[in-house]
Scaffold this motif. Structure first.
Motif, PDB file in Angstrom:
ATOM      1  N   UNK A 123       3.245   4.818  -2.644  1.00 39.87           N
ATOM      2  CA  UNK A 123       3.251   5.154  -4.022  1.00 39.87           C
ATOM      3  C   UNK A 123       3.356   3.696  -4.146  1.00 39.87           C
ATOM      4  N   UNK A 124       4.505   3.352  -3.542  1.00 43.17           N
ATOM      5  CA  UNK A 124       4.774   1.143  -4.242  1.00 43.17           C
ATOM      6  C   UNK A 124       3.325   0.248  -3.759  1.00 43.17           C
ATOM      7  N   UNK A 125       3.093   1.137  -2.769  1.00 43.33           N
ATOM      8  CA  UNK A 125       1.639   0.186  -1.957  1.00 43.33           C
ATOM      9  C   UNK A 125       0.241  -0.195  -2.830  1.00 43.33           C
ATOM     10  N   UNK A 126       0.440   1.399  -3.005  1.00 45.14           N
ATOM     11  CA  UNK A 126      -0.810   2.142  -4.119  1.00 45.14           C
ATOM     12  C   UNK A 126      -0.709   1.531  -5.409  1.00 45.14           C
ATOM     13  N   UNK A 127       0.230   1.256  -6.198  1.00 44.65           N
ATOM     14  CA  UNK A 127       0.348   0.183  -7.228  1.00 44.65           C
ATOM     15  C   UNK A 127       0.212  -1.616  -7.250  1.00 44.65           C
ATOM     16  N   UNK A 128       0.638  -1.912  -6.075  1.00 44.84           N
ATOM     17  CA  UNK A 128       0.443  -3.099  -5.665  1.00 44.84           C
ATOM     18  C   UNK A 128      -0.757  -3.588  -5.589  1.00 44.84           C
ATOM     19  N   UNK A 129      -1.314  -3.096  -4.663  1.00 42.99           N
ATOM     20  CA  UNK A 129      -2.848  -2.296  -4.607  1.00 42.99           C
ATOM     21  C   UNK A 129      -3.548  -2.455  -5.710  1.00 42.99           C
ATOM     22  N   UNK A 130      -3.223  -1.526  -6.627  1.00 39.96           N
ATOM     23  CA  UNK A 130      -4.153  -1.961  -7.979  1.00 39.96           C
ATOM     24  C   UNK A 130      -3.979  -3.292  -8.653  1.00 39.96           C
ATOM     25  N   UNK A 131      -2.384  -3.438  -9.187  1.00 39.88           N
ATOM     26  CA  UNK A 131      -2.557  -4.683  -9.912  1.00 39.88           C
ATOM     27  C   UNK A 131      -2.542  -6.553  -9.545  1.00 39.88           C
ATOM     28  N   UNK A 132      -2.168  -6.132  -8.008  1.00 39.03           N
ATOM     29  CA  UNK A 132      -1.419  -7.280  -7.732  1.00 39.03           C
ATOM     30  C   UNK A 132      -0.579  -8.130  -7.649  1.00 39.03           C
ATOM     31  N   UNK A 133       0.507  -7.218  -8.458  1.00 39.35           N
ATOM     32  CA  UNK A 133       1.724  -8.277  -9.464  1.00 39.35           C
ATOM     33  C   UNK A 133       3.147  -7.056  -8.622  1.00 39.35           C
ATOM     34  N   UNK A 134       4.099  -7.561  -9.205  1.00 37.69           N
ATOM     35  CA  UNK A 134       5.282  -7.059  -8.792  1.00 37.69           C
ATOM     36  C   UNK A 134       5.113  -5.740  -9.201  1.00 37.69           C
ATOM     37  N   UNK A 135       5.793  -4.894  -8.493  1.00 35.38           N
ATOM     38  CA  UNK A 135       5.759  -3.635  -8.942  1.00 35.38           C
ATOM     39  C   UNK A 135       7.510  -2.685  -9.550  1.00 35.38           C
ATOM     40  N   UNK A 136       7.925  -2.507 -10.036  1.00 36.13           N
ATOM     41  CA  UNK A 136       9.178  -1.731 -11.306  1.00 36.13           C
ATOM     42  C   UNK A 136       9.317  -0.196 -10.360  1.00 36.13           C
ATOM     43  N   UNK A 137      10.852  -0.200 -10.304  1.00 39.96           N
ATOM     44  CA  UNK A 137      10.796   0.678  -9.266  1.00 39.96           C
ATOM     45  C   UNK A 137      10.639   2.488 -10.323  1.00 39.96           C
ATOM     46  N   UNK A 138      10.608   1.643 -11.760  1.00 40.35           N
ATOM     47  CA  UNK A 138      10.364   3.011 -12.806  1.00 40.35           C
ATOM     48  C   UNK A 138       9.030   3.161 -12.774  1.00 40.35           C
ATOM     49  N   UNK A 139       7.603   2.107 -12.476  1.00 39.79           N
ATOM     50  CA  UNK A 139       6.806   3.282 -12.361  1.00 39.79           C
ATOM     51  C   UNK A 139       7.014   3.907 -11.201  1.00 39.79           C
ATOM     52  N   UNK A 140       6.923   3.509 -10.038  1.00 37.64           N
ATOM     53  CA  UNK A 140       7.139   4.860  -8.856  1.00 37.64           C
ATOM     54  C   UNK A 140       7.911   5.918  -9.261  1.00 37.64           C
ATOM     55  N   UNK A 141       9.323   5.305  -9.877  1.00 43.28           N
ATOM     56  CA  UNK A 141       9.714   6.927 -10.497  1.00 43.28           C
ATOM     57  C   UNK A 141       8.870   7.432 -11.017  1.00 43.28           C
ATOM     58  N   UNK A 142       8.282   6.951 -12.049  1.00 35.39           N
ATOM     59  CA  UNK A 142       7.342   7.559 -13.712  1.00 35.39           C
ATOM     60  C   UNK A 142       6.255   8.613 -12.489  1.00 35.39           C
ATOM     61  N   UNK A 143       5.337   8.074 -11.458  1.00 35.13           N
ATOM     62  CA  UNK A 143       4.392   8.724 -10.713  1.00 35.13           C
ATOM     63  C   UNK A 143       4.865  10.127  -9.860  1.00 35.13           C
ATOM     64  N   UNK A 144       6.272   9.674  -8.936  1.00 38.13           N
ATOM     65  CA  UNK A 144       6.837  10.654  -8.093  1.00 38.13           C
ATOM     66  C   UNK A 144       7.377  12.116  -9.134  1.00 38.13           C
ATOM     67  N   UNK A 145       7.638  11.466 -10.363  1.00 43.08           N
ATOM     68  CA  UNK A 145       8.561  12.607 -11.070  1.00 43.08           C
ATOM     69  C   UNK A 145      10.460  12.184 -10.871  1.00 43.08           C
ATOM     70  N   UNK A 146      10.403  11.450 -10.441  1.00 41.09           N
ATOM     71  CA  UNK A 146      12.000  11.363  -9.758  1.00 41.09           C
ATOM     72  C   UNK A 146      13.129  10.030 -10.316  1.00 41.09           C
ATOM     73  N   UNK A 147      13.978  10.499 -10.513  1.00 39.06           N
ATOM     74  CA  UNK A 147      14.867   9.865 -10.987  1.00 39.06           C
ATOM     75  C   UNK A 147      14.641   8.556 -10.845  1.00 39.06           C
ATOM     76  N   UNK A 148      15.213   7.263 -11.766  1.00 35.48           N
ATOM     77  CA  UNK A 148      14.625   5.976 -10.995  1.00 35.48           C
ATOM     78  C   UNK A 148      15.841   5.440 -10.461  1.00 35.48           C
ATOM     79  N   UNK A 149      17.094   5.361 -10.297  1.00 29.80           N
ATOM     80  CA  UNK A 149      18.252   5.236  -9.802  1.00 29.80           C
ATOM     81  C   UNK A 149      18.164   6.163  -8.258  1.00 29.80           C
ATOM     82  N   UNK A 150      17.246   7.295  -8.663  1.00 30.36           N
ATOM     83  CA  UNK A 150      17.647   7.482  -6.997  1.00 30.36           C
ATOM     84  C   UNK A 150      16.148   6.384  -6.763  1.00 30.36           C
ATOM     85  N   UNK A 151      14.919   6.417  -6.782  1.00 31.25           N
ATOM     86  CA  UNK A 151      14.192   5.468  -6.303  1.00 31.25           C
ATOM     87  C   UNK A 151      14.502   4.089  -5.982  1.00 31.25           C
TER      88      UNK A 151
END
Length: 301
Positions: free
Chosen positions: A16-44
């Protein structure tokens, strides 16, 4: 090579992190990854920190911070490695023994800009730093429109932190402007059958250093410059010969809708000082842009 080292919980976060980076070419936030996976941000975040410790992820702190995948990450998920000509921040070009070493720049901090000492740039890079040595000349360009260009000398190389400390010798901000708004619309041409002497007179009278050469149908067949004419004179060759004998047959062009940054890139790449401006619809020449035109615009900006 690295696939077997990743558990499924690590892999899904990394993918997910790679996909988000490829789409935006910017720093990826952990909350963005967590939102897509439906997981707790702290865990991610904990998983990402493990990925970082294993070399799959680079990070940067602060409001503009986040995470970017490394080349090892792309290997691990068997994805397509990113093109280093379009990284998150820009590109670092190191000049060594006649060759260009290209690295991706994922972050940069300018230090001491208002100090009496030379300003420095601390650049976080992605690529093989073992090919780079202190003392080499370097050029840093932001992408995709090359708004910022920095040149300097590498003062320090940190392999562990993947960082270069560059003492800046030049810095320029390239304004976003179209070629058609900067180049000259006054296009002077000469005919292929004109003598070199006649062409020299045309260039002198119009105060220009070069002109496209056209045939009887008005098609551009070459380009002639004052340098070309000077070489003919220096070699005691026939200045009454048709210009077609001495003209350059390769004509470098650029669309009127391209940026001046792109014009600079083409000029640098081919080692030329002027480009013929072409209308992208009619494919007809509408003007000419030179290094001087661009320099004047940047200074005025």
């Amino acid at each position: 090579m690295y696939r077997h080292q990743l558990r499924s919980v690590h892999r899904e976060v990394l993918e997910v992190l790679v996909k988000l980076y490829d789409q935006s070419r910017r720093m990826v936030k952990s909350r963005e990854v967590a939102k897509i996976l439906g997981k707790d941000e702290g865990t991610v975040r904990n998983i990402i920190m493990w990925l970082k410790s294993m070399g799959y992820v680079e990070s940067r702190t602060g409001p503009a911070g986040g995470y970017v995948p490394t080349l090892k990450a792309y290997e691990a998920i068997k994805s397509i490695a990113p093109q280093l000509i379009e990284p998150g921040y820009g590109i670092v070009i190191v000049f060594r023994d006649g060759e260009d070493i290209r690295l991706a720049a994922i972050s940069m901090e300018i230090i001491g800009l208002f100090s009496a000492e030379p300003a420095r740039a601390l650049v976080k890079v992605m690529g093989d730093l073992t090919l780079v040595e202190e003392g080499l000349r370097v050029r840093i360009e932001s992408l995709p429109r090359r708004k910022l260009v920095i040149e300097g000398i590498i003062k320090r190389r940190d392999l562990n932190a993947s960082e270069l400390l560059v003492e800046m010798t030049k810095m320029a901000v390239i304004p976003e402007e179209l070629v058609e708004n900067v180049g000259s619309k006054r296009l002077i041409t000469v005919k292929a059958k004109d003598s070199l002497r006649e062409v020299a007179r045309t260039l002198y009278v119009n105060g220009i250093r070069g002109a496209p050469v056209i045939d009887d149908e008005g098609n551009i067949v070459g380009f002639i410059t004052t340098t070309d004419i000077a070489m003919v004179v220096a070699n005691n060759e026939d200045v009454n010969a048709p210009v077609s004998k001495y003209m350059r047959r390769t004509v470098f062009t650029i669309s009127s809708k391209e940026s001046i940054a792109e014009a600079m890139r083409i000029m640098d790449f081919y080692g030329v000082g002027r480009l013929l401006i072409i209308n992208p619809v009619t494919k007809k020449p509408t003007g000419i842009i030179t290094r001087t035109d661009i320099l004047r615009h940047i200074v005025a900006f």
